[in-house]
Design a protein around this motif. Structure first.
Motif, short mmCIF file in Angstrom:
data_model
loop_
_atom_site.label_atom_id
_atom_site.label_comp_id
_atom_site.label_asym_id
_atom_site.label_seq_id
_atom_site.Cartn_x
_atom_site.Cartn_y
_atom_site.Cartn_z
N VAL A 255 0.78 -1.30 -0.06
CA VAL A 255 -0.04 -0.01 -0.04
C VAL A 255 0.76 1.33 0.03
O VAL A 255 0.67 2.20 -0.73
CB VAL A 255 -0.95 0.02 1.10
CG1 VAL A 255 -1.61 1.27 1.32
CG2 VAL A 255 -2.13 -1.11 1.01
N LEU A 256 1.73 1.17 0.81
CA LEU A 256 2.44 2.68 1.08
C LEU A 256 3.50 2.69 -0.29
O LEU A 256 3.61 3.86 -0.67
CB LEU A 256 3.57 2.23 2.00
CG LEU A 256 2.99 2.45 3.55
CD1 LEU A 256 4.16 2.36 4.64
CD2 LEU A 256 2.17 3.62 3.84
N ASP A 257 3.82 1.73 -1.14
CA ASP A 257 4.59 1.79 -2.24
C ASP A 257 3.78 2.31 -3.24
O ASP A 257 4.33 3.13 -4.23
CB ASP A 257 5.20 0.34 -2.60
CG ASP A 257 6.52 -0.05 -1.73
OD1 ASP A 257 7.02 0.84 -1.11
OD2 ASP A 257 6.89 -1.22 -1.97
N ALA A 258 2.17 2.19 -3.24
CA ALA A 258 1.30 2.40 -4.35
C ALA A 258 0.90 3.92 -4.16
O ALA A 258 0.66 4.56 -4.95
CB ALA A 258 0.41 1.54 -4.13
N VAL A 259 0.84 4.28 -2.90
CA VAL A 259 0.26 5.65 -2.56
C VAL A 259 1.13 6.84 -2.36
O VAL A 259 0.85 7.78 -2.36
CB VAL A 259 -0.68 5.52 -1.37
CG1 VAL A 259 -1.77 4.54 -1.79
CG2 VAL A 259 0.06 5.20 -0.16
N LEU A 260 2.64 6.45 -2.06
CA LEU A 260 3.57 7.49 -1.91
C LEU A 260 4.37 7.80 -2.98
O LEU A 260 4.94 6.87 -3.59
CB LEU A 260 4.13 7.22 -0.68
CG LEU A 260 3.70 6.86 0.85
CD1 LEU A 260 4.76 6.61 1.85
CD2 LEU A 260 3.09 7.95 1.23
N ARG A 261 4.62 9.08 -3.25
CA ARG A 261 5.47 9.39 -4.19
C ARG A 261 6.95 9.18 -3.61
O ARG A 261 7.18 9.50 -2.29
CB ARG A 261 5.25 11.05 -4.71
CG ARG A 261 3.71 11.00 -5.27
CD ARG A 261 3.59 12.35 -6.09
NE ARG A 261 3.69 13.44 -5.40
CZ ARG A 261 3.04 14.30 -4.65
NH1 ARG A 261 1.76 13.84 -4.69
NH2 ARG A 261 3.47 15.24 -3.99
N PRO A 262 7.94 9.49 -4.48
CA PRO A 262 9.50 9.37 -3.90
C PRO A 262 9.62 10.57 -3.00
O PRO A 262 9.20 11.87 -3.53
CB PRO A 262 10.16 9.65 -5.26
CG PRO A 262 9.49 8.69 -6.28
CD PRO A 262 7.95 9.24 -5.95
N GLY A 263 10.17 10.21 -1.95
CA GLY A 263 10.19 11.28 -0.94
C GLY A 263 9.18 11.77 -0.10
O GLY A 263 9.52 12.31 1.00
N GLN A 264 7.97 11.15 -0.33
CA GLN A 264 6.80 11.35 0.59
C GLN A 264 6.69 10.44 1.90
O GLN A 264 7.56 9.37 1.68
CB GLN A 264 5.66 11.16 -0.10
CG GLN A 264 5.09 12.37 -0.97
CD GLN A 264 3.52 12.19 -1.11
OE1 GLN A 264 3.27 11.05 -1.70
NE2 GLN A 264 2.85 13.27 -1.14
N ARG A 265 6.55 10.90 3.04
CA ARG A 265 6.40 10.11 4.32
C ARG A 265 4.97 10.40 4.89
O ARG A 265 4.47 11.54 4.90
CB ARG A 265 7.45 10.73 5.13
CG ARG A 265 8.89 10.50 4.82
CD ARG A 265 10.01 10.53 5.93
NE ARG A 265 9.75 11.88 6.68
CZ ARG A 265 10.36 12.16 7.75
NH1 ARG A 265 10.74 11.14 8.70
NH2 ARG A 265 10.18 13.42 8.46
N ALA A 266 4.53 9.22 5.01
CA ALA A 266 3.23 9.43 5.43
C ALA A 266 3.07 9.40 7.17
O ALA A 266 3.88 9.15 7.93
CB ALA A 266 2.26 8.25 5.06
N VAL A 267 1.59 9.90 7.47
CA VAL A 267 1.48 9.70 9.01
C VAL A 267 0.71 8.39 9.13
O VAL A 267 -0.32 8.30 8.47
CB VAL A 267 0.62 11.06 9.60
CG1 VAL A 267 0.12 10.43 11.01
CG2 VAL A 267 1.35 12.20 9.83
N LEU A 268 1.32 7.24 10.00
CA LEU A 268 0.51 5.96 9.87
C LEU A 268 -0.47 6.30 11.04
O LEU A 268 0.03 6.46 12.31
CB LEU A 268 1.50 4.90 10.14
CG LEU A 268 2.37 4.71 8.94
CD1 LEU A 268 3.17 3.38 9.21
CD2 LEU A 268 1.58 4.45 7.56
N VAL A 269 -1.86 5.62 10.88
CA VAL A 269 -2.89 5.74 12.20
C VAL A 269 -3.20 4.34 12.09
O VAL A 269 -3.91 3.86 11.36
CB VAL A 269 -3.80 6.83 11.99
CG1 VAL A 269 -4.84 6.75 12.96
CG2 VAL A 269 -3.18 8.21 11.67
N GLY A 270 -2.98 3.61 13.15
CA GLY A 270 -3.53 2.19 13.17
C GLY A 270 -4.26 2.09 14.27
O GLY A 270 -4.21 2.53 15.42
N HIS A 271 -5.46 1.31 14.30
CA HIS A 271 -6.52 1.15 15.25
C HIS A 271 -6.45 -0.43 15.55
O HIS A 271 -6.68 -1.15 14.59
CB HIS A 271 -7.82 1.50 15.10
CG HIS A 271 -8.87 1.02 16.06
ND1 HIS A 271 -9.56 0.04 15.76
CD2 HIS A 271 -9.10 1.49 17.14
CE1 HIS A 271 -10.37 -0.11 16.99
NE2 HIS A 271 -10.03 0.64 17.85
#
Length: 347
Positions: free
Chosen positions: A128-144
């Motif tokens: 999922v992260l490889d598909a949704v993030l552009r090069p250099g982007q960093r996400a905020v991960l929110v897990g429940h």
């Protein structure tokens, strides 16, 4: 006649299953709640094509501006991406909010995994992260719950990815291991009994069989009360209880059973130590599924490594972001603001 019976029964079974799928989809996407936060997002979404390593298709939706800070929402056991409606509705205007169904849940395929465990879910998160993030982007991960366990497993299995793909994390209503040994969801077990002056542990076999049972949730008053009392809390808003129960009821009983057994056996050790990014931990004071002792352990590891931002106790049961929407969203807003400010300063 006899020769055609198996085909006829098979066709009937397919029709019945089709009706159940329609019913489950209706539970997930139901609107009409007085609280607009619970209704399906008004923002348009983009469907992102993601395949897991074994070929299973994962349903991934992205809301909000494509160039905004990405936030990836990972739901828990027996839920689906619609579980995050209150957060999608609150943040999709300013942020790139991405939510997906864990394999087997919602509309994601179960696939043919060699072994179902959190390490497999960690691999799915990679996809999922490889598909949704552009090069250099960093996400905020929110897990429940199981989603936060997936984040821990991912950090432990792929520590080199953490600082490359994550800016901050929020773990809610979760634990690292010993879920059966600590849960208080079964009355009289794992809680102090004054008359006996001791605590009776929940037998492992009972916890394992309970988590892996093919439980159904008919929409009757007694079941709704039990769901509110044991999964959420009786203080929760009735609409939030109805919404949460609809989300859980939308899960296939087979998936509930398969992943329940996963939870009963899960042991992530101290994988949370590998979350070497600013991390917030949230627990519920009335959470019987994953009591706050689990979150306290995770918070202590993060505190030792200097990566704990805050440990917050909300007056909720297990579905904290539904029971205290405003309180949870305020915590998430703090996380997002802390990430966005440095980016704006350098941009």
């Amino acid at each position: 006649m006899r020769a055609t019976m198996p085909k006829a029964l098979s066709a009937l079974a397919e029709q019945v299953e089709g009706l159940f799928e329609v019913h489950r989809a209706g539970l997930r996407t139901r609107g009409g709640y007085r609280n607009p936060a619970l209704n399906p997002p008004s923002a348009e979404h983009q469907v992102i094509d993601v395949r897991a390593d074994d070929g299973a298709r994962l349903r991934v939706h992205a809301y909000g501006p494509e160039d905004a800070q990405p936030v990836v929402l990972i739901h828990g056991w027996t839920c689906c991406l619609e579980y995050w409606n209150p957060q999608i509705n609150a943040f999709a205007e300013q942020y790139r909010v991405i939510a997906f169904d864990l394999r087997g849940h919602g509309e994601s395929e179960f696939g043919e995994p060699d072994q179902l465990d959190c390490h497999l879910l960690a691999d799915d998160l990679c996809a999922v992260l490889d598909a949704v993030l552009r090069p250099g982007q960093r996400a905020v991960l929110v897990g429940h719950s199981l989603g936060a366990m997936t984040v821990q497993a991912w950090a432990g299995k792929y520590p080199q990815r953490v600082t490359d793909q994550v800016a901050a994390a929020l773990l809610a209503n979760t634990g690292p291991h010993s879920l059966v040994a600590e849960t208080t969801v079964v009355p009289f077990f794992n809680r102090p009994l004054p008359l006996l002056n001791r605590m009776i542990p929940l037998p492992a076999w009972l916890g394992r069989n309970g988590l892996s049972a093919r439980i159904v949730f008919p929409p009757v008053a007694a079941v709704r009360w039990i769901f509110a009392r044991q999964i959420m809390s009786l203080a929760a808003d009735p609409e939030s209880i109805e919404f949460g129960m609809n989300i859980v009821r939308s899960c296939r009983s087979r998936i509930r059973s398969e992943f329940g057994l996963l939870l009963a056996q899960m042991d992530l050790g101290d994988a949370a130590r590998h979350l070497v990014v600013p991390t917030t931990v949230v627990a519920g004071t009335a959470d019987d599924m994953t009591p706050a002792v689990h979150a306290e352990q995770i918070a202590s590891w993060l505190r030792e490594s200097g990566n704990l931002v805050q440990f917050v106790l909300l007056p909720t049961g297990h579905l904290g972001n539904l029971e205290e929407i405003d309180g949870f969203n305020e915590i998430l807003e703090q996380v997002l603001t802390s990430v966005r400010k440095p980016a704006e300063a350098t941009g």
